[in-house]
Scaffold this active site. Structure first.
Site, short mmCIF file in Angstrom:
data_model
loop_
_atom_site.label_atom_id
_atom_site.label_comp_id
_atom_site.label_asym_id
_atom_site.label_seq_id
_atom_site.Cartn_x
_atom_site.Cartn_y
_atom_site.Cartn_z
N LEU A 140 31.12 -12.97 -75.48
CA LEU A 140 31.88 -13.70 -74.45
C LEU A 140 30.89 -14.29 -73.46
O LEU A 140 31.01 -15.43 -73.02
CB LEU A 140 32.85 -12.75 -73.76
CG LEU A 140 33.89 -12.09 -74.67
CD1 LEU A 140 34.80 -11.17 -73.87
CD2 LEU A 140 34.72 -13.14 -75.38
N ARG A 195 24.48 -8.19 -82.73
CA ARG A 195 24.93 -8.51 -81.38
C ARG A 195 25.41 -7.24 -80.68
O ARG A 195 26.07 -6.41 -81.26
CB ARG A 195 26.07 -9.50 -81.43
CG ARG A 195 26.69 -9.75 -80.08
CD ARG A 195 27.79 -10.79 -80.12
NE ARG A 195 28.98 -10.36 -80.81
CZ ARG A 195 29.92 -9.58 -80.26
NH1 ARG A 195 29.78 -9.10 -79.03
NH2 ARG A 195 31.00 -9.25 -80.95
N HIS A 228 33.30 -8.86 -88.48
CA HIS A 228 33.78 -9.03 -87.13
C HIS A 228 33.13 -10.22 -86.42
O HIS A 228 33.77 -10.92 -85.66
CB HIS A 228 33.46 -7.74 -86.38
CG HIS A 228 33.70 -7.79 -84.92
ND1 HIS A 228 34.94 -8.05 -84.40
CD2 HIS A 228 32.88 -7.62 -83.88
CE1 HIS A 228 34.86 -8.02 -83.09
NE2 HIS A 228 33.62 -7.79 -82.73
N ARG A 270 26.68 0.12 -83.80
CA ARG A 270 27.68 -0.36 -84.75
C ARG A 270 27.20 -0.37 -86.19
O ARG A 270 27.90 0.09 -87.10
CB ARG A 270 28.08 -1.79 -84.39
CG ARG A 270 28.92 -1.87 -83.16
CD ARG A 270 29.29 -3.30 -82.87
NE ARG A 270 30.10 -3.33 -81.65
CZ ARG A 270 30.55 -4.44 -81.07
NH1 ARG A 270 30.27 -5.61 -81.59
NH2 ARG A 270 31.27 -4.38 -79.98
N SER A 326 39.32 -0.71 -80.23
CA SER A 326 38.16 -0.75 -79.33
C SER A 326 37.15 0.33 -79.65
O SER A 326 37.49 1.47 -79.96
CB SER A 326 38.61 -0.61 -77.89
OG SER A 326 37.47 -0.41 -77.09
N GLY A 383 37.59 -22.80 -77.42
CA GLY A 383 37.43 -21.38 -77.09
C GLY A 383 36.61 -21.24 -75.83
O GLY A 383 36.49 -22.18 -75.04
N LEU A 384 36.02 -20.07 -75.63
CA LEU A 384 35.24 -19.89 -74.42
C LEU A 384 34.14 -20.92 -74.34
O LEU A 384 33.90 -21.52 -73.29
CB LEU A 384 34.65 -18.49 -74.38
CG LEU A 384 35.64 -17.37 -74.08
CD1 LEU A 384 34.90 -16.07 -73.89
CD2 LEU A 384 36.47 -17.70 -72.86
N ALA A 385 33.46 -21.16 -75.44
CA ALA A 385 32.35 -22.10 -75.41
C ALA A 385 32.85 -23.52 -75.24
O ALA A 385 32.46 -24.23 -74.30
CB ALA A 385 31.51 -21.96 -76.69
N GLY A 386 33.74 -23.96 -76.13
CA GLY A 386 34.20 -25.35 -76.09
C GLY A 386 35.03 -25.65 -74.85
O GLY A 386 34.87 -26.68 -74.21
C1 LIG Z 1 38.86 -8.88 -82.42
C2 LIG Z 1 37.65 -9.35 -81.70
C3 LIG Z 1 37.24 -8.70 -80.53
C4 LIG Z 1 36.10 -9.13 -79.84
N1 LIG Z 1 35.74 -8.47 -78.71
C5 LIG Z 1 34.67 -8.92 -78.00
C6 LIG Z 1 34.31 -8.30 -76.78
O1 LIG Z 1 34.96 -7.36 -76.31
N2 LIG Z 1 33.25 -8.79 -76.09
C7 LIG Z 1 32.52 -9.84 -76.57
O2 LIG Z 1 31.59 -10.25 -75.89
N3 LIG Z 1 32.85 -10.44 -77.73
C8 LIG Z 1 33.90 -10.00 -78.46
N4 LIG Z 1 34.23 -10.63 -79.64
C9 LIG Z 1 33.49 -11.82 -80.08
C10 LIG Z 1 33.90 -13.06 -79.28
O3 LIG Z 1 35.28 -13.01 -79.02
C11 LIG Z 1 33.65 -14.37 -80.01
O4 LIG Z 1 32.39 -14.38 -80.53
C12 LIG Z 1 33.75 -15.55 -79.07
O5 LIG Z 1 34.96 -15.51 -78.38
C13 LIG Z 1 33.63 -16.87 -79.78
O6 LIG Z 1 33.93 -17.93 -78.90
P1 LIG Z 1 33.75 -19.44 -79.34
O7 LIG Z 1 34.16 -20.26 -78.20
O8 LIG Z 1 32.41 -19.63 -79.88
O9 LIG Z 1 34.74 -19.65 -80.56
P2 LIG Z 1 36.35 -19.49 -80.71
O10 LIG Z 1 36.95 -18.84 -79.53
O11 LIG Z 1 36.56 -18.89 -82.03
O12 LIG Z 1 36.84 -20.96 -80.69
C14 LIG Z 1 36.74 -21.81 -81.77
C15 LIG Z 1 37.43 -23.09 -81.43
O13 LIG Z 1 37.11 -24.07 -82.38
C16 LIG Z 1 38.26 -24.67 -82.89
N5 LIG Z 1 37.97 -25.06 -84.25
C17 LIG Z 1 37.44 -24.30 -85.23
N6 LIG Z 1 37.30 -25.03 -86.33
C18 LIG Z 1 37.74 -26.26 -86.05
C19 LIG Z 1 37.86 -27.46 -86.80
N7 LIG Z 1 37.44 -27.54 -88.05
N8 LIG Z 1 38.39 -28.53 -86.19
C20 LIG Z 1 38.80 -28.47 -84.90
N9 LIG Z 1 38.70 -27.37 -84.16
C21 LIG Z 1 38.18 -26.28 -84.74
C22 LIG Z 1 39.34 -23.68 -82.73
O14 LIG Z 1 40.57 -24.32 -82.65
C23 LIG Z 1 38.94 -23.01 -81.43
O15 LIG Z 1 39.44 -23.77 -80.36
C24 LIG Z 1 35.34 -10.20 -80.34
C25 LIG Z 1 35.75 -10.84 -81.50
C26 LIG Z 1 36.87 -10.42 -82.19
C27 LIG Z 1 37.25 -11.11 -83.46
#
Ligand SMILES: Cc1cc2nc3c(=O)[nH]c(=O)nc-3n(C[C@H](O)[C@H](O)[C@H](O)COP(=O)(O)OP(=O)(O)OC[C@H]3O[C@@H](n4cnc5c(N)ncnc54)[C@H](O)[C@@H]3O)c2cc1C
Ligand code: HEM
Ligand code: HEM
Ligand code: SF4
Ligand code: F3S
Ligand code: FES
Lengths: 638, 229, 246
Positions: free
Chosen positions: A441, A435, A401, A330, A284, A42-45
């Protein structure tokens, strides 16, 4: 084991710079000798794996989807914050820092938050250079909007698809490194455990989701970026595959789990429409800028909304919070909706919904103006519900959420297990008890692009000379065996109920007792129910098929088993935190008007839980929080 | 040369070649059609025109010199057009070894779906047409007179089923061009930003219809006695 | 509403598949995938194997989902991914045929799940702008006119679902590839690598997929309504790259 937050000394504005200088460096020629595992794209990884690859490390990146691009970050709609002050409206790093600490209701670490605000500006530069098509003004410069009740316009956005575009930017950077050979990508590969030898993380064990192969991977550093655990509630705005398995398994191997009860409920989601419902869809938050929220004055009033006269409507947010009205934060908006529905005044078939009405706005601004602002959201609403929100009010209800809680990490984003870093939503670090919109993001990309590449280097430099542990170490074989046993167990129960039916029941318990409002009695009750459910699960679940091939039921079964354990800890934490703060609302701690009351004297700490071994009570460790720059105050939105 | 070969090796390159050769063929058909309008001016005009074509370029070049150059170019274009069409069709087959049990049609037109078979029938038509009006063996044109183009056409179209075959072939050619001309712009990357389809679509429509209608008018005119009657 | 489903079942890539028929009682408010969930729950309870299908966000943005529904990728509703399709678009008594994406490049892994990894390889071959973390200039130093930014965003909306390939009679991946090419080519940041990028991406695409004869079926099923104009843009860049730059 002690909790050392490793916050650097000095003025908060200089901590990160000084710290970066103090970090040890790895010689460029040595970098490719190191193996780094990143779980999550995801964004972090994605951003971490790409950046580490660019630096020359040997990176392996895993995700459960069929492509790295599909990580759930892709679903974020609203935008990303950064303290650029392009709008000249008085924003600054300090203000973003201040807002975030306050928004988190004084349960986050100041130093981390300050660093987040600081690197936020670099994120925008990086993303623009990658080709992220942020919205622009006619002059060609970047546009901003105000989001989530912020008083400055600091949110960058790409239509309603900000998350998608940032995610694709990170994915493309990652793809470039895959092509360059520095990153190897393993999609459709689920991490099922970490391997820890003598307190140090040595690798992971995965399952190939197509062939079923269980495999060990050794590494010098493991970074977990596996996202949040809102799906513990079954119905949430998260993707169906979002899971806590990676962090939960790490927890069971010794990583502390911090503030599990801090979960955010988003107020504007489309309500549930039936028992078969599989997920909830976010609308939204910007809709609250023009929509008015109401329910019928009297319970059981099932006239169509447009037939209910003005006098018989209760615009409860405007009534209770005259200053902020429909724009309260919220958590407050969510709780208020729950309160009116619990009182029997909710609308829609389930009785769990409130109206979000645009009739006034359409009359005042004209249909065209509303269409220009919210056209795509209205379309999405109509696609899902079959109702036209230009004609009848929308129905909305809060939904789980985001999870502020996660694995405990120090200032370097390393957990208490050496060599295990945790970034993005999977860690607990920056948002405290609540949050702010558009900050997740920002945090994911800050962690991945600008923090962890430095701190991982420091860790590696310090441990360079020590002997390595390969997959031939007995611990790898032992973990593989445990996983094989567990898989076999799940497959052989052959009970009567599906995994989903258990998950739904678990979700119901959590939502009722550990959702928008919590009480001691309810939480005790929930813990007991969860334990029973867990026992019933291991007796009565049916997982069809076998372990050696694509088996979606088996994938779910493992995840739900972990959610059961996590749910219990979440309730345990909620029970322990005998105060209301942020999204954590304990009914015992509210003012006469029903507002949340913090208890700073006793609860200004991070609750970091240690896995005590099967069947024992989780052990609590406390990291005291200091607020030297933003003095705690009580929020008020009256 | 190797650059061009490498280019042709790529399907996008093949497609560009198909488009470029298609454009040449289209150019020929259009000019040919315009020339054939002399039919309406009577035998003398028509035959003079045919003679003019043969003499074109004299005395610099020998009689039929330019004509042969044009013929070689056309032949090469037709060859490349067909070759690339055949190769690409094979590629498409390979790209989906198993088709759907059922398939909906969304934006594909009748014209775009009949490009391949339509092309083959147009090719068959051309071969027949060459025999019919250019070489004139007895099986194709029992009443063929070398040099009297006007007579050949009028006599040829007096047989109703020959005329009918011409009409059918022109309809197919019209369809081929209706999609082909638009497609050609797309393949060569010609578009105007923000108004991508309009002029390309219109160009294709106009020329496809003009060519089909005018060409059909010839056999119809002969059958109804407007020409040669 | 009572429906009859004919669903493609295939245990793995090597084993031949076949259609199975299921009857299901659906509600109009259900999404198509929720309807499949209901079928699956029953299948499991009856001791069968659930239908494997891909899905994740269920919000029409991750691009995981996607099946052929009565011969149309993502089903009858325009501009809608399978997960956003709701059963009210069907009528009581309907027969619905559900098939996986079919293309040589997308082998079936199980039932309705296919392997779309060639899409990743296309992006890896050049679908990016080469900029290392930390080396970016200040964001507002490159003004971009709104029209270009909007055009880039239109093309960048692609969710990588593969419906274009699935529907294209030629099994071509032109729309997917061209969407990325057009996104990056519309921006000043994308100019430096513009021709190199298109060459590599087109060549990678051609290693896996069929070719485009401009059927426009792809455009008709694309959940993000990416227009075929992007294909013309890509062709132009590619021809330039090949003929002019060598
Ligand atoms: C509908 C929605 C709208 C949002 N809108 C906003 C917004 O407008 N602004 C904002 O700042 N934030 C928003 N957020 C929050 C934000 O999107 C998330 O908190 C953020 O994107 C999380 O990023 P991440 O990289 O930590 O995890 P994720 O993007 O969830 O990535 C997780 C990764 O880990 C992998 N993974 C998970 N478990 C395993 C496993 N067991 N083995 C191997 N791989 C695994 C997945 O495949 C994926 O690649 C929103 C969230 C949602 C649900
Ligand atoms: C006078 C005769 C012909 C003309 C004017 C003509 C013209 C064209 C044009 C303009 C195109 C479009 C190229 C593109 O898509 O970029 C085309 C495509 C094509 N033509 Fe022809 N063509 C002719 C004859 C033939 C013949 C004889 C065949 C048959 C074998 C044929 C088969 C095709 C095919 C298969 C295509 C591909 C369609 C596509 O790729 O979209 N054509 N033609
Ligand atoms: C109904 C319409 C048509 C008529 C009346 C017509 C008529 C003729 C005549 C009379 C000739 C002989 C000219 C000469 O010997 O000087 C000729 C030649 C030819 N025609 Fe046509 N034609 C028609 C349509 C077409 C079409 C549609 C095509 C191609 C797709 C075509 C391709 C040719 C070719 C290739 C030649 C040979 C030219 C040469 O090399 O001498 N014709 N046509
Ligand atoms: S172009 Fe459209 S159909 Fe093709 S992958 Fe992208 S979103 Fe899907
Ligand atoms: S349907 Fe296929 S032929 Fe081209 S225009 Fe679309 S890729
Ligand atoms: S499940 Fe994500 S787009 Fe359909």
């Amino acid at each position: 084991m002690s909790l050392e937050s490793k916050i650097p000394e000095g003025d908060i504005r200089e901590k990160w710079d000084h710290h970066r200088f103090d970090l040890e460096l790895v010689n460029p020629a040595n970098k490719r000798k190191f193996e780094i595992i990143v779980v999550g794209s995801g964004l972090a990884g994605g951003s971490a794996a790409a950046s580490l690859g660019e630096l020359g490390y040997n990176v392996k990146c895993f995700c459960y989807q069929d492509s790295a691009r599909r990580a759930h970050s892709i679903a974020a709609q609203g935008g990303i914050n950064a303290a650029k002050n392009y709008q000249n409206d008085g924003d600054s790093i300090w203000r973003l820092f201040y807002d975030t600490v306050k928004g988190g209701d004084f349960r986050s670490r100041e130093a981390n938050v300050y660093r987040l605000a600081q690197v936020s500006v670099d994120i925008i530069d990086q993303c623009v250079a990658q080709g992220v098509p942020f919205a622009r003004e006619y002059g060609g410069l970047l546009d901003n909007r105000s989001f989530g009740g912020a008083q400055v316009s600091r949110t960058f956005y790409a239509r309603g698809q900000t998350g998608q575009q940032l995610q694709l930017g990170a994915y493309q950077a990652l793809a470039r490194q895959v092509q360059a050979g520095t990153v190897q990508m393993y999609p459709r590969t689920e991490m099922l455990d970490v391997v820890v030898v003598d307190g140090r993380t040595r690798g992971i064990v995965t399952r190939d989701m197509v062939s079923g192969e269980i495999r060990s991977w050794a590494a010098d550093v493991v970074i977990l970026a596996t996202g949040g655990y809102s799906n513990v509630f079954y119905l949430s705005t998260n993707a169906k595959g979002c899971n806590a398995t990676a962090i939960w398994r790490a927890h069971r191997r010794g990583a502390f789990f911090a503030n599990p009860c801090f979960t955010q409920i988003h107020p504007t989601c489309i309500p549930q429409h039936g028992d078969y419902q599989s997920k909830l869809t976010l609308m939204s938050e910007s809709l609250r800028n023009d929509g008015r929220i109401w329910v019928p004055e009297k319970g059981g009033d099932d006239r169509p909304p447009n037939d209910i006269p003005e006098e018989e409507r209760d615009y409860y947010l405007e009534r209770r919070y005259p200053a902020f009205g429909n724009l309260v934060p919220r958590d407050i908006a969510s709780r208020a909706a729950k309160a009116v529905c619990d009182a029997g005044r909710g609308v829609g078939r389930s009785g769990y919904g409130v109206y979000l009405d645009f009739a006034d706005a359409i009359q005042r601004l004209g249909r065209g103006a509303i269409e220009a602002k919210y056209g795509n959201l209205f379309e999405m609403y109509e696609r899902i519900t079959g109702e036209d929100p230009y004609e009848v009010p929308m129905r909305i209800y809060p939904a789980p959420h985001y999870t502020m809680g996660g694995l405990w990490v120090d200032y370097n984003l390393m957990s208490n297990l050496e060599g295990l870093f945790v970034i993005g939503e999977a860690n607990f670090s920056d948002h405290g008890a609540n949050r702010l919109g558009a900050s997740a993001l920002m945090q994911g990309l800050a962690d991945g692009y600008f923090v962890v590449p430095y701190t991982v280097g420091d860790y590696l430099a310090r441990h360079m000379k020590e002997p390595r542990v390969g997959t031939d170490h007995a611990q790898f074989a032992a973990v593989e065996r445990e996983i094989a046993d567990r898989t076999q167990r799940l497959l052989s129960i052959d009970g009567q109920r599906t995994v989903d039916s258990f998950h739904r029941e678990l979700g119901k318990i959590c939502e009722t007792h550990c959702g928008m409002s919590r009480s001691e009695e309810g939480l005790r009750n929930a813990i007991a129910q969860i334990r029973d459910l867990r026992a019933a699960y291991w007796r009565g679940v049916r997982v069809p098929g076998s372990g050696d091939g694509l088996n979606q039921s088996l994938e779910k079964a493992g995840r739900v088993a972990d959610y059961m354990e996590l749910a219990e800890l979440m309730c345990q934490d909620a029970l322990d935190r005998d105060e209301s703060c942020g999204t954590h609302f304990r009914e015992e701690h509210q003012s006469k008007e029903g507002e949340a009351l913090r208890r700073d004297d006793e609860y200004t700490y991070v609750a970091a839980w240690e896995w005590p071994g099967e069947g024992n009570e989780a052990r609590l460790h406390k990291e005291q929080l200091e607020f030297e720059n933003v003095p705690p105050s009580q929020r008020s939105y009256k | 040369m190797s650059k061009i070969l490498a280019f042709y090796r790529s399907p996008v390159g093949k497609k560009a070649v198909m488009a470029a050769t298609g454009f040449l063929l289209f150019g020929f058909v259009f000019v040919h059609m315009a020339g054939n309008l002399k039919l309406y001016q009577g035998a003398e005009a028509m035959n003079k025109y045919a003679e003019f074509l043969r003499d074109f370029g004299k005395p610099v070049l020998p009689r039929e010199g330019v004509l042969w150059v044009a013929r070689v170019a056309l032949l090469a274009a037709a060859g490349l057009h067909i070759l690339s069409a055949a190769q690409l069709t094979l590629l498409a087959r390979r790209a989906r070894p198993q088709d759907y049990e059922r398939r909906a049609r969304i934006k594909a037109t009748y014209a775009s779906r009949t490009m391949r078979w339509g092309g083959v029938i147009v090719l068959a038509f051309i071969l027949y047409h060459l025999a019919h009006f250019t070489f004139g063996p007895a099986w194709a044109h029992p009443d063929f007179v070398h040099g009297d183009v006007y007579h050949n056409v009028v006599a040829g179209f007096s047989v109703w089923w020959v005329a009918a075959f011409y009409v059918v072939a022109q309809v197919l050619l019209g369809l081929h061009l209706y999609h082909g001309l638009w497609s050609m712009f797309q393949s060569l990357g010609w578009y105007v930003a923000d108004d991508p389809n309009d002029w390309r679509r219109r160009f294709a429509q106009v020329f496809a219809v003009v060519i089909a209608v005018v060409n059909i008018s010839f056999p119809v005119a002969v059958l109804t006695g407007i020409v040669g009657g | 509403m009572k429906l009859t489903l004919h669903v493609w079942r295939q245990p793995d890539t090597e084993t031949a598949g076949a259609f199975e028929t299921y009857r299901v009682d659906a509600e109009p408010e259900m999404s198509f995938l929720e309807m499949l969930d209901v079928v699956n729950e029953r299948l499991i309870e009856e001791g069968g194997e659930p239908i494997a299908f891909e899905h994740d966000c269920r919000e029409g943005i991750c691009g995981s989902c996607g099946v052929m529904i009565n011969g149309k990728a993502h089903g009858p509703e325009a501009a809608t991914a399978t997960c956003q399709l709701h059963m009210r678009k069907f009528e009581d008594g309907d027969e619905i045929r559900v098939e996986p994406w079919r293309s040589r490049a997308f082998p079936v892994l199980k039932d309705l799940v296919v392997d779309r990894s060639p899409f990743d390889r296309i992006i890896q071959s050049g679908g990016f702008i080469s900029v290392n973390t930390g080396s970016a200039p200040e964001a507002n130093e490159i003004p971009i006119d709104k029209a270009s930014a909007d055009r880039a965003m239109d093309a960048a909306a692609c969710i990588g679902c593969g419906a274009c390939v699935a529907q294209c009679p030629n099994g071509a991946a032109q729309l997917f590839t061209a969407a990325k090419v057009a996104h990056l080519a519309a921006l000043p940041q994308g100019q430096v690598e513009r021709y190199r990028r298109v060459r590599h991406m087109v060549e990678e695409m051609e290693r896996h997929f069929g070719y485009c004869t401009n059927f426009r079926e792809c455009e008709g099923v694309c959940p993000k309504e990416i227009p075929v104009e992007v294909i013309a843009r890509m062709n132009r860049d590619y021809l330039k790259a090949k003929l002019l730059d060598g």
